[in-house]
Design an enzyme around this catalytic site. Structure first.
Site, PDB file in Angstrom:
ATOM      1  N   HIS A  39       6.215  11.999  -3.208  1.00 58.32           N
ATOM      2  CA  HIS A  39       7.087  10.544  -3.084  1.00 58.32           C
ATOM      3  C   HIS A  39       6.271   9.556  -3.548  1.00 58.32           C
ATOM      4  O   HIS A  39       6.859   8.594  -4.084  1.00 58.32           O
ATOM      5  CB  HIS A  39       7.420  10.622  -1.582  1.00 58.32           C
ATOM      6  CG  HIS A  39       8.189   9.422  -0.983  1.00 58.32           C
ATOM      7  ND1 HIS A  39       9.388   9.166  -1.309  1.00 58.32           N
ATOM      8  CD2 HIS A  39       7.542   8.397  -0.424  1.00 58.32           C
ATOM      9  CE1 HIS A  39       9.934   7.919  -0.929  1.00 58.32           C
ATOM     10  NE2 HIS A  39       8.715   7.570  -0.269  1.00 58.32           N
TER      11      HIS A  39
ATOM     12  N   ALA B 151       0.988  -1.251   0.028  1.00 56.10           N
ATOM     13  CA  ALA B 151      -0.024   0.032  -0.012  1.00 56.10           C
ATOM     14  C   ALA B 151       0.805   1.144   0.014  1.00 56.10           C
ATOM     15  O   ALA B 151       1.639   1.360   0.741  1.00 56.10           O
ATOM     16  CB  ALA B 151      -0.979  -0.046   1.247  1.00 56.10           C
TER      17      ALA B 151
END
Length: 160
Positions: free
Chosen positions: A92, A84
């Site tokens: 990022h 995840a």
């Protein structure tokens, strides 16, 4: 009438070996339920526990390295990836998602190996939890189902 290929109706999927590569990051409420869903789907279909290898890596970024090593062994009918990446305040997540996606596709095509993409790329933890056994189902189980279908399909496709 064209030639049509579908997953073979035999036990190809049950006799294959599967690897599940899952990220430790977000394990408690996201990746552990994803892994549990994948294992449950495989075992429900008749794949013995000893034909399922579960590999934990630190985070999503490390998934491709483990997948590459496993693919190089030629032991697996399919590899399932679970993780995840949750959107934050910077870009990022975008770079992690792009790098992991590109690397896994390269490994899959270079090895002619199904690499099921169960790395959730979501805007919030709530979205991830919903896809890890919550209201949106379990992406790990969905990836395991697709992995078995691909193993059977590849068995039915011509090799030369």
């Amino acid at each position: 009438m064209p030639n049509e290929y579908r997953p073979a109706p035999d036990d190809a999927a049950k006799s294959a070996r599967y690897a599940i590569v899952a990220a430790e990051w977000n394990r408690d409420d996201i990746t552990q339920p994803l892994a549990d869903g994948a294992v449950a789907k495989l075992t429900e279909a008749g794949v013995p526990d000893e034909q399922i290898d579960l590999v934990w890596v630190p985070g999503a970024w490390e998934i491709p390295v483990a997948v590459q090593r496993l693919a190089d062994t030629c032991r697996y009918g399919a590899i399932i990836t679970l993780g995840a990446v949750i959107k934050g305040q910077t870009s990022h997540d975008h770079w992690i998602n792009h790098g992991v996606t590109e690397a896994l596709m390269r490994i899959a095509t270079e090895h002619s190996l199904p690499v099921q993409f169960g790395v959730l790329m979501v805007n919030s933890r709530e979205h991830a939890v919903a896809r890890a056994g919550g209201e949106k189902g379990n992406k790990g189980a969905e990836c395991a189902e697709a992995a078995m279908q691909m193993v059977a399909l590849l068995k039915s496709l011509p090799t030369s």
